[in-house]
Design a protein around this motif. Sequence first.
Motif, mmCIF file in Angstrom:
data_model
loop_
_atom_site.group_PDB
_atom_site.id
_atom_site.type_symbol
_atom_site.label_atom_id
_atom_site.label_comp_id
_atom_site.label_asym_id
_atom_site.label_seq_id
_atom_site.Cartn_x
_atom_site.Cartn_y
_atom_site.Cartn_z
ATOM 1 N N PHE A 190 0.899 -1.237 0.012
ATOM 2 C CA PHE A 190 -0.035 0.101 -0.123
ATOM 3 C C PHE A 190 1.090 1.275 0.071
ATOM 4 O O PHE A 190 1.949 1.171 0.904
ATOM 5 C CB PHE A 190 -0.911 0.049 1.185
ATOM 6 N N PRO A 191 0.646 2.196 -1.073
ATOM 7 C CA PRO A 191 -0.345 2.389 -1.783
ATOM 8 C C PRO A 191 -0.726 1.098 -2.740
ATOM 9 O O PRO A 191 0.573 0.497 -2.958
ATOM 10 C CB PRO A 191 -0.170 3.603 -2.676
ATOM 11 N N HIS A 268 0.988 1.876 -10.726
ATOM 12 C CA HIS A 268 0.466 2.257 -9.414
ATOM 13 C C HIS A 268 -0.898 3.051 -9.632
ATOM 14 O O HIS A 268 -1.350 3.655 -10.531
ATOM 15 C CB HIS A 268 1.620 3.216 -8.778
ATOM 16 N N ASP A 270 -3.198 5.880 -7.560
ATOM 17 C CA ASP A 270 -3.307 7.028 -6.532
ATOM 18 C C ASP A 270 -4.515 6.792 -5.404
ATOM 19 O O ASP A 270 -5.590 6.206 -5.629
ATOM 20 C CB ASP A 270 -3.755 8.331 -7.154
ATOM 21 N N ASN A 271 -4.154 6.814 -4.390
ATOM 22 C CA ASN A 271 -5.096 6.588 -3.158
ATOM 23 C C ASN A 271 -6.294 7.166 -3.438
ATOM 24 O O ASN A 271 -7.530 6.785 -2.854
ATOM 25 C CB ASN A 271 -4.644 7.127 -1.948
#
Length: 275
Positions: A190-191, A268, A270-271
């Motif tokens: 996490f992320p 990846h 983004d939160n």
Amino acid sequence: MEVRYGISPIEGKGLDTKGLRDNFLIDDLFRNGELKLLYSHIDRIIVGSAVPVDSLELPAGKELGTSFFLERRELGIINIGSKGYVTLDGVKYEMNNKDGLYVGKGVREVCFESDNSNNPAKFYLNSAPAHKEYPTVKIDMKYITPQHLGSLASSNERKLYQYIHPNVCDSCQLVMGLTKLEPNNVWNTFPCHTHERRMEVYLYFDMDEEGLVFHLMGEADETRHIVMRNEQAVISPSWSIHSGVGNKNYTFIWGMVGENIEFTDMDHIDNIKIK
């Protein structure tokens, strides 16, 4: 050998708790005296365990359509139990706790033994189709230099150990390693990220009876979770995130198969996009 078929993200959205567990959770691993294998049609990975009280041999099985298990496959092994031995075509390898072994295509005989049947080895297995023969490599845990990742401030301080990886040994498509969370850290991976070019399987272990991990999966805007307990594994399709948070620190083994062996090949997320 248990066989499971693939699930798309469209189908995944409609699964309830039982449906998620039936399709993605791998339970009943590490039973004394037993060898368990699960064949997933997601990139045709085989996940399994061997806990030898007496000697156990890796069978071929009708599911593979070959005369021996590694005729067209490669194999990764990590021992999470007490000392044991893996014999490959008559050559015996000593396997202490958290030692690993890469076994290349073409090895005919794979046998598992424990040093002490009252305190047996626990061999965790990942296998993928292979197109080329590579040599067997023993990976001693004590000689692996871990990567130090994360921080206590984000509750994900951890050590990452690469076992089957281009920096360690050659393989066709199998990549394996181990991540150990430090005390007072609970988050893994996490992320979040995905990797459309590879699927992944996590084995969670080094957890006590009260330990659990909420393993997060699904698409970034349609997340789901599976509650994981000690020595359970979970299948992560390429379209799914794979992350988790526990009620205390734990260890997990990650294994990937697919189009490439580039560990850093991740998409990846983004939160702010997580729902």
